[in-house]
Design an enzyme around this catalytic site. Sequence first.
Site, PDB file in Angstrom:
ATOM      1  N   LYS A   1       0.899  -1.146   0.000  1.00  0.00           N
ATOM      2  CA  LYS A   1       0.000   0.000   0.000  1.00  0.00           C
ATOM      3  C   LYS A   1       0.943   1.202   0.000  1.00  0.00           C
ATOM      4  O   LYS A   1       1.581   1.508   0.999  1.00  0.00           O
ATOM      5  CB  LYS A   1      -0.896  -0.034   1.234  1.00  0.00           C
ATOM      6  CG  LYS A   1      -1.586   1.291   1.587  1.00  0.00           C
ATOM      7  CD  LYS A   1      -2.574   1.734   0.531  1.00  0.00           C
ATOM      8  CE  LYS A   1      -3.145   3.104   0.915  1.00  0.00           C
ATOM      9  NZ  LYS A   1      -2.113   4.176   0.842  1.00  0.00           N
TER      10      LYS A   1
ATOM     11  N   CYS B   1      13.185   9.061  11.488  1.00  0.00           N
ATOM     12  CA  CYS B   1      12.597   8.449  12.690  1.00  0.00           C
ATOM     13  C   CYS B   1      13.644   8.350  13.799  1.00  0.00           C
ATOM     14  O   CYS B   1      13.303   8.174  14.962  1.00  0.00           O
ATOM     15  CB  CYS B   1      11.970   7.089  12.401  1.00  0.00           C
ATOM     16  SG  CYS B   1      12.943   6.055  11.327  1.00  0.00           S
TER      17      CYS B   1
ATOM     18  N   GLY C   1       5.292   4.231  10.121  1.00  0.00           N
ATOM     19  CA  GLY C   1       4.420   5.401  10.161  1.00  0.00           C
ATOM     20  C   GLY C   1       4.112   5.793  11.594  1.00  0.00           C
ATOM     21  O   GLY C   1       4.900   5.539  12.503  1.00  0.00           O
ATOM     22  N   SER C   2       2.921   6.381  11.770  1.00  0.00           N
ATOM     23  CA  SER C   2       2.595   6.957  13.080  1.00  0.00           C
ATOM     24  C   SER C   2       1.921   5.949  14.001  1.00  0.00           C
ATOM     25  O   SER C   2       1.310   4.978  13.557  1.00  0.00           O
ATOM     26  CB  SER C   2       1.660   8.154  12.891  1.00  0.00           C
ATOM     27  OG  SER C   2       0.361   7.698  12.542  1.00  0.00           O
TER      28      SER C   2
ATOM     29  N   GLU D   1       6.907   0.124  12.744  1.00  0.00           N
ATOM     30  CA  GLU D   1       8.057   0.911  13.207  1.00  0.00           C
ATOM     31  C   GLU D   1       7.555   2.341  13.256  1.00  0.00           C
ATOM     32  O   GLU D   1       7.160   2.896  12.228  1.00  0.00           O
ATOM     33  CB  GLU D   1       9.214   0.706  12.232  1.00  0.00           C
ATOM     34  CG  GLU D   1      10.527   1.222  12.744  1.00  0.00           C
ATOM     35  CD  GLU D   1      10.868   2.552  12.114  1.00  0.00           C
ATOM     36  OE1 GLU D   1      10.592   3.579  12.775  1.00  0.00           O
ATOM     37  OE2 GLU D   1      11.385   2.566  10.993  1.00  0.00           O
TER      38      GLU D   1
END
Lengths: 498, 498
Positions: free
Chosen positions: A191, A308, A248-249, A272
């Site tokens: 995705k 990150c 992502g978040s 992560e």
Amino acid sequence: MENYAAGLSGLSFIAGQWQSEQQQVFHAFCPARNEDMATPFYNASLQDVESACASAERAFIAYRGTSYQQRSEFLHAIADEIEALGDELLNTTHLETNLSLARLQGERGRTMNQLRAFADALADNLAPLHLHYHDAGEPNRTPLPKPDTTLRFLPLGPVAVFGASNFPYAFSTLGGDTAAALAAGCPVIVKSHPAHPGTSELMTRAIAKAISRCQMPEGTFAMLQGTDHSIAHQLVSAKQIKAVGFTGSLTVAKALMSTIHSREEVIPFYGELGAINPQVILPQALASARNLGQQLCASLLMGHGQFCTSPGLWLVPTHDSDELIAAVREHIGDAPSDTLLSPSIIDAYERDTKAVAQCNGVQVLAQGHKSAPFHAQAQVFTCSAEGFINTPMLHQEVFGPAALIVHYDDEQQLLRVIDALEGQLTASIFGEQAQYQPLIERLSYKVGRLIYGQMPTGVEVCQSMNHGGPYPAATDVRSTSVGLEAMRRFLRPLCVQR
Amino acid sequence: MENYAAGLSGLSFIAGQWQSEQQQVFHAFCPARNEDMATPFYNASLQDVESACASAERAFIAYRGTSYQQRSEFLHAIADEIEALGDELLNTTHLETNLSLARLQGERGRTMNQLRAFADALADNLAPLHLHYHDAGEPNRTPLPKPDTTLRFLPLGPVAVFGASNFPYAFSTLGGDTAAALAAGCPVIVKSHPAHPGTSELMTRAIAKAISRCQMPEGTFAMLQGTDHSIAHQLVSAKQIKAVGFTGSLTVAKALMSTIHSREEVIPFYGELGAINPQVILPQALASARNLGQQLCASLLMGHGQFCTSPGLWLVPTHDSDELIAAVREHIGDAPSDTLLSPSIIDAYERDTKAVAQCNGVQVLAQGHKSAPFHAQAQVFTCSAEGFINTPMLHQEVFGPAALIVHYDDEQQLLRVIDALEGQLTASIFGEQAQYQPLIERLSYKVGRLIYGQMPTGVEVCQSMNHGGPYPAATDVRSTSVGLEAMRRFLRPLCVQR
């Protein structure tokens, strides 16, 4: 728009074809110009998701049967095809992300190195990963014969991968999770992140060429474009999907986990998520305060704070830190103005930095330039150790070029700050550690990577890397998303007994 | 009651003490006599759970700091103390479980071997597990220096372990999960199985002695007695708990998973749940049909069918199988009458075998003796391949001495039966396999252990063992509950970068 890849179809790649229900479109956004780009991209439909999953399940039976050598050649072919995209890829990504061409060139190199590292491990029969154990049988053992047993590892099945906006190569369409899953023998459905759809399409074209060249089964790889959350949830609900990789978040991760938990068969979810990556400045490190201050600022400003592993929390002695503080003021004050990856990231940055500034006891230490309203301004705040410990909001990541300096009076207070931390991807320690061993031991249980005397930004691709950490830095502390060991995410043991 | 351990306190073991709120009591049940035993055991309270968790969290900081050598000596000391319990342990367990003394002696030996295998691996610096990787730094590499990185493994933290009724030693208070967690450096809180509370207390006494002898921190091990489900849910909800090991039913596993999914920090849940363990009889194996029939029956009747690896599904050619069928009739017809582990297991067995018998197309092929109303009678059913494929009920485990023979006409039909299977702990294949390789490949993706020419009962404790499998045989296909690799359940990577 000049330099944006010509001939993009805007479609998703499913079952070896470019296709979509084409109900709705979205556009890539150009952060530098703060405007949409012209090319339409089509939202994948729920039927597209179904079709991709069914195709991946069929492909799995053939793909898992390929030899390590075949898969190794396949990964090399993908790397070759991506490199053959040349400047068109870099220019497209630059327009979509505002990340510099030099940075993108570096990230592409790293991503290709990672692919080739998996390819080489496969060619070496996966020996470096120690994925093979054998116990010889003892037919004459009493009271019972001992069987001959071999432990092998099988791929889990089709894997869903969610790309991140901040690393359009290393943690996106063909990032660590996709490379590890393909190496393990799992088909992949990506995705893709709507912040760089053209990049995802170019990457997918390269993979499609490699699939064709290496005669891999159609359905080995699919890519779904889209801005609609429902396709993400449909994808992780699909019974054919046997693991999910996500970067992502925390908010999105929680929503996906909730859907995964409602499945009959619970599957691994490797999220992560991010961290504030504490930088522990021990007193002796203040001897080179100017240099250290400069390095911390440079690390913070890398990719305009959108790593990150960005250093978001600097633990600094209360005493004798004037020179460090002065260096930080100077470097942040000089920090150039720039935008972030997307308007929603800018909005969140504005909101979060305002909220931090309003916390009791927090002061703004330094601010960078801001030459356009849609730019994010670098900011460093300060507060006391007690203020930090008592303010949960300050423990959260602010995504972008912001950091918080927390002053500690002594070792006991520093230990209490460390004990108050949530899980982190990394922590760095600067200065003489001899007397701080118990404190460092405690810190090691908070992080996935413990770094001595170096900045956290930059994750080496090697076997002994760990990129992950205790929750909420990641959702599965047992696993890394970078390095050869990442293949274990998508493998499971099988004992063969004779 | 004679031979039941004298002086049992009936209390839980928490923070190094025997204690409980003592609100309510329950009694061990003696299946052979179908009656409760006299000694009361006290249900742990929610406060007991809190106290055990707090103590385990405190113990973790000290326990994780013990050397491999110290932990090795601790595990050896536990094994020595358990052996020192002598016949009192065996007699107590025999009364509580109705498992034969010979079987219990064997299980105790196996459990002590497992403990000592972990102890030996620790003494060997865990070298057999390959839990250490190093990449040397290259300070002069361009464009960026390569850091020196080492991958180590840290214990996860306090672990909750749920014992099973059917293996009072190997998968209970001091079973594989407890041994693996203690070896990994994790404190353990056992929710003991109420079907053998005296056994659990004796085991715990032995562990407590070893803790004291080896000066391990109090809180390294706790054991909670109880029949109340709420303490189980309280335990897996506790923020101090970082992983859960469970052996038992799918129903209970689902309830616990649901509670775990409501935590803020989702933690690993290792549920080993059971299976029907298909036995694939290929045509050539019918050449030794009598012997094979006898072996299948003997394996089924082991522990009166109460092994999680019990062979519950026998896939037999439709043609030329008369001799095999005759052998099964004979051996099952001779099967002695016996009870099962608990009245609720008897009830479930009666209910499930009745439901199987009532399924369309299912016939009773053979039944064993039944000399008391509270005994379970061995039963073997038959049905066609199509009947099996179309009847989900027949795909479920019937816990106890029951098996289903499914007749297949040809290879294609056999493949369809295999494709219809859910995840399994094991499958066995009998007969010449050369022409069946694609079928066997498909079967390997359904199981945790693939066995050639041997019965599934009995799980060798060795490095290359895998005891687990795809859902619903287990809840985490990536992990084994038996063998040295089980330690990985309770470890996570840390990269140390210099």
